[in-house]
Scaffold this motif. Structure first.
Motif, short mmCIF file in Angstrom:
data_model
loop_
_atom_site.label_atom_id
_atom_site.label_comp_id
_atom_site.label_asym_id
_atom_site.label_seq_id
_atom_site.Cartn_x
_atom_site.Cartn_y
_atom_site.Cartn_z
N SER A 1 0.89 -1.27 -0.06
CA SER A 1 -0.13 -0.08 0.00
C SER A 1 1.08 1.30 -0.08
O SER A 1 0.61 2.22 -0.43
CB SER A 1 -0.86 0.15 1.33
OG SER A 1 -1.48 1.08 1.40
N GLU B 1 4.01 1.59 -0.93
CA GLU B 1 4.81 1.53 -2.46
C GLU B 1 3.72 2.19 -3.46
O GLU B 1 4.02 2.83 -4.33
CB GLU B 1 5.07 0.13 -2.83
CG GLU B 1 6.35 -0.14 -2.10
CD GLU B 1 6.76 -1.68 -2.54
OE1 GLU B 1 6.15 -2.20 -3.23
OE2 GLU B 1 7.65 -1.99 -1.87
N GLU B 2 2.38 1.67 -3.34
CA GLU B 2 1.24 2.20 -4.38
C GLU B 2 1.17 3.55 -4.10
O GLU B 2 1.01 4.55 -5.16
CB GLU B 2 -0.04 1.39 -4.13
CG GLU B 2 -1.24 1.64 -4.97
CD GLU B 2 -0.75 1.48 -6.54
OE1 GLU B 2 -1.50 2.20 -7.14
OE2 GLU B 2 -0.05 0.63 -6.90
N THR B 3 1.09 4.05 -2.79
CA THR B 3 0.92 5.70 -2.50
C THR B 3 2.06 6.36 -3.06
O THR B 3 1.74 7.43 -3.72
CB THR B 3 0.94 5.69 -0.92
OG1 THR B 3 -0.38 4.89 -0.56
CG2 THR B 3 0.49 7.18 -0.58
N ARG C 1 3.93 5.53 -5.85
CA ARG C 1 3.77 5.54 -6.93
C ARG C 1 2.90 6.40 -7.55
O ARG C 1 3.28 7.23 -8.48
CB ARG C 1 3.49 4.10 -7.54
CG ARG C 1 3.62 3.94 -9.00
CD ARG C 1 3.07 2.84 -9.40
NE ARG C 1 1.62 2.51 -9.33
CZ ARG C 1 0.62 2.94 -9.79
NH1 ARG C 1 0.70 3.67 -10.73
NH2 ARG C 1 -0.48 2.54 -9.16
N LYS C 2 1.73 6.47 -6.85
CA LYS C 2 0.61 7.63 -7.09
C LYS C 2 1.26 8.97 -7.10
O LYS C 2 0.95 10.00 -7.86
CB LYS C 2 -0.51 7.20 -6.50
CG LYS C 2 -1.27 6.12 -6.72
CD LYS C 2 -2.80 5.91 -5.89
CE LYS C 2 -3.54 4.75 -6.44
NZ LYS C 2 -4.73 4.49 -5.76
N TYR C 3 1.97 9.14 -5.91
CA TYR C 3 2.35 10.66 -5.65
C TYR C 3 3.28 10.91 -6.62
O TYR C 3 3.41 12.16 -7.01
CB TYR C 3 3.16 10.40 -4.15
CG TYR C 3 3.75 11.73 -3.85
CD1 TYR C 3 3.15 12.93 -3.64
CD2 TYR C 3 5.29 11.75 -4.10
CE1 TYR C 3 3.99 14.22 -3.13
CE2 TYR C 3 6.01 13.07 -3.55
CZ TYR C 3 5.29 14.00 -3.43
OH TYR C 3 6.12 15.10 -2.98
N GLU C 4 4.31 10.10 -6.98
CA GLU C 4 5.36 10.41 -8.06
C GLU C 4 4.46 10.73 -9.44
O GLU C 4 5.21 11.44 -10.04
CB GLU C 4 6.25 9.19 -8.05
CG GLU C 4 7.22 9.26 -6.92
CD GLU C 4 8.12 7.92 -6.94
OE1 GLU C 4 8.16 6.95 -7.65
OE2 GLU C 4 9.07 7.92 -6.06
N GLU C 5 3.51 9.68 -9.59
CA GLU C 5 3.07 10.11 -10.97
C GLU C 5 2.29 11.42 -10.98
O GLU C 5 2.21 12.35 -11.86
CB GLU C 5 1.68 9.15 -11.19
CG GLU C 5 2.30 7.89 -11.47
CD GLU C 5 1.05 6.75 -11.53
OE1 GLU C 5 0.03 6.85 -11.71
OE2 GLU C 5 1.57 5.32 -12.01
N ALA C 6 1.57 11.77 -9.74
CA ALA C 6 0.93 13.14 -9.80
C ALA C 6 1.89 14.53 -9.49
O ALA C 6 1.68 15.49 -10.18
CB ALA C 6 0.17 13.10 -8.19
N LYS D 1 3.10 14.76 -13.21
CA LYS D 1 1.88 15.29 -13.87
C LYS D 1 1.98 16.72 -13.52
O LYS D 1 1.75 17.82 -14.53
CB LYS D 1 0.56 14.56 -13.71
CG LYS D 1 -0.37 14.92 -14.59
CD LYS D 1 -1.70 14.22 -14.16
CE LYS D 1 -1.54 13.03 -14.75
NZ LYS D 1 -3.02 12.06 -14.47
#
Length: 141
Positions: free
Chosen positions: A54, A56-58, A60-65, A68
């Motif tokens: 969880s 790592e997923e968070t 990853r989402k943070y890095e994607e955001a 962006k």
């Protein structure tokens, strides 16, 4: 030497009985406690793995955001630069037009003043000629 009489059989029965009792009283509870602890640790390990996944997923989402947002920032900066270039060109064209108008106006004014000076000199040419003759010849004409 070993005597094979009834005492041997009694001792074997006693050993088996003692083994059964000890198994029921000591070994079985200890083994069940060890199994419970092992199951508890396995559940904790699964929970830890889930939390790590969880996290790592968070991340990853943070890095994607973040990527962006950086992309959006670069795009907006480029749009602002382009808009500033357009405004700069417009202002520069306006200033150049004003400079050309001022230059033409100044050239006209200069031409008028030059013509005025020429006319004034033309009207005083006789006087200048007599002054030059007087200076060169040293006498009045």
């Amino acid at each position: 030497m070993i005597n094979l009489d009834i005492t041997l059989i009694i001792q074997i029965i006693e050993a088996l009985l003692l083994t059964f009792i000890l198994y029921q009283i000591l070994i079985k509870p200890v083994m069940s406690y060890i199994k419970e602890r092992e199951a508890h640790f396995q559940s904790l390990e699964r929970e830890t793995q889930e939390l790590l996944a969880s996290a790592e997923e968070t991340v990853r989402k943070y890095e994607e955001a973040l990527a962006k947002a950086r992309e959006e920032g670069v795009r907006k900066r480029e749009l602002l630069k382009e808009e500033a270039r357009k405004v700069e060109k417009e202002l520069l064209a306006k200033v150049m037009k004003e400079v050309e108008e001022y230059k033409a106006k100044w050239a006209q004014e200069f031409a008028k003043q030059l013509e005025g000076v020429r006319k004034q000199i033309q009207s005083n040419i006789e006087m200048f000629a007599s002054l030059i003759v007087e200076r060169v010849l040293g006498r009045k004409v």
